[in-house]
Design a protein around this motif. Structure first.
Motif: not given
Length: 346
Positions: A141-144, A166-172
């Motif tokens: 959950d922390d890209p760093d 890669g990343f997940l856009p904000p979502h519930p």
């Protein structure tokens, strides 16, 4: 490398390998507790498996960031023991919250029935973004945290080949995230029971397919919302099939209107990808978006499955009939065998 057993490995043409197709990995690591899991529930919760048989990061609930790394062994397969021993120490000491590391072996190191994916019509593959002896999927959950862990995986016996964040856009929480086209990506993923049949091999291993897919986001956005839904084959608002239902319902690609027209258009993305065309066989999609600049955005497609031949069949159908292909370009590709955790780190 993997010791020989009576279990063969499926080949990319759908046949089954037999005989000494496996080679023992190593007994290199001490102190690394690999957390296995036994399910991929649609709720996103990880199963309770604590026996260390399966590698984490497959059916683990998706973290918000990913980093896929590809390496070549500079001194050849005989040095795999040294590298994995060093990695075991690094990962055992890493206490980053939610971090998972999933390691796969490319065709040069994997069981001898695994081959590179074949070329597909429409591919625009960059060799610098393809293949590799070792693939590592890092998620957290922390890209760093991913960057720090990746730096510690550097080893003199390895030559970096490519990497893709890669990343997940904000979502519930608990919902399926959306891709850069605005549609939910991962709807109707296999249930826990289906993963047992279609993702995990009996020994706790699986296969990973990676595709870097550039999306023509702006061109797709110019379509009307209705036309976008026809191209995808699901409703944009909630991910449900076009004829209604719930997001995690499979699309009935054979359903017709009272006038005899298919409800799901013949060129829809979900039609080409439908498990109904493969005897129900499924892959577990664990995709992430990527953004490498305004002209290079897209999907880091990660799929886990028991037999890579399934991906080959689906991708060939997509190349032939999927209207989404007009808005996508496959630029990177890799396939790997993901061994059981107990054999990788024993």
């Amino acid at each position: 490398m993997l010791k020989a057993t009576n279990a063969g490995f499926d080949t990319l043409d759908g046949s089954s390998g037999t005989g000494p197709a496996r080679r023992t990995l190593l007994a290199a690591a001490t102190g690394l507790a690999a957390t296995g899991c036994t399910a991929a529930p649609r709720s996103g919760r990880e199963g309770p498996g604590a026996d260390g048989v399966r590698q984490p990061g497959v059916t683990t609930a998706q973290q918000s960031a990913a980093l896929v790394l590809s390496y070549d062994l500079t001194a050849g397969p005989r040095r795999l023991r040294t590298v994995l021993g060093a990695w075991a120490g690094v990962l055992a000491a890493d206490r980053a919250p939610s971090l998972t590391a999933t390691v796969g072996l490319g065709p040069r190191l994997a069981p001898n029935t695994l081959r590179e994916l074949p070329p597909f019509p429409g591919d625009r593959l960059d060799p610098a973004r393809c293949g590799g002896d070792l693939l590592v999927q890092l998620c957290a959950d922390d890209p760093d945290a991913l960057t720090r862990t990746a730096a510690r995986l550097a080893h003199p016996e390895l030559r970096p080949r490519w990497r893709q964040p890669g990343f997940l856009p904000p979502h519930p929480t608990g919902s399926v995230p959306r891709n850069l086209l605005g549609f939910k990506d991962g709807s109707a993923n296999p249930t826990a029971e289906e993963c047992e049949r279609w993702v995990w091999r009996p020994d706790g291993g699986t296969f990973l397919v990676v595709r870097r897919i550039r999306l023509r986001v702006d061109d797709f956005a110019r379509l009307t919302p209705r036309r976008q839904e026809e191209v995808i084959g699901r409703r944009r608002a909630d991910g449900a099939p076009l004829d209604g239902g719930r997001e995690d319902d499979d699309v009935d690609i054979f359903a017709k209107t009272p006038h005899g027209r298919y409800i799901t258009p013949l060129g829809a993305h979900v039609r080409a990808a439908s498990p109904r065309l493969d005897g129900g066989a499924r892959m577990l999609r664990r995709g992430y978006s990527y953004d490498d600049g305004p002209d290079d955005r897209g999907l880091l497609f990660l799929a886990y499955l028991r037999d890579p031949a399934l991906f080959v069949r689906v991708q060939r159908r997509m190349a032939a009939q999927d209207e989404l292909s007009r808005f996508s370009e496959h630029q990177g590709s890799a396939v790997a065998y993901v061994p059981p955790a107990k054999e990788l780190w024993a």
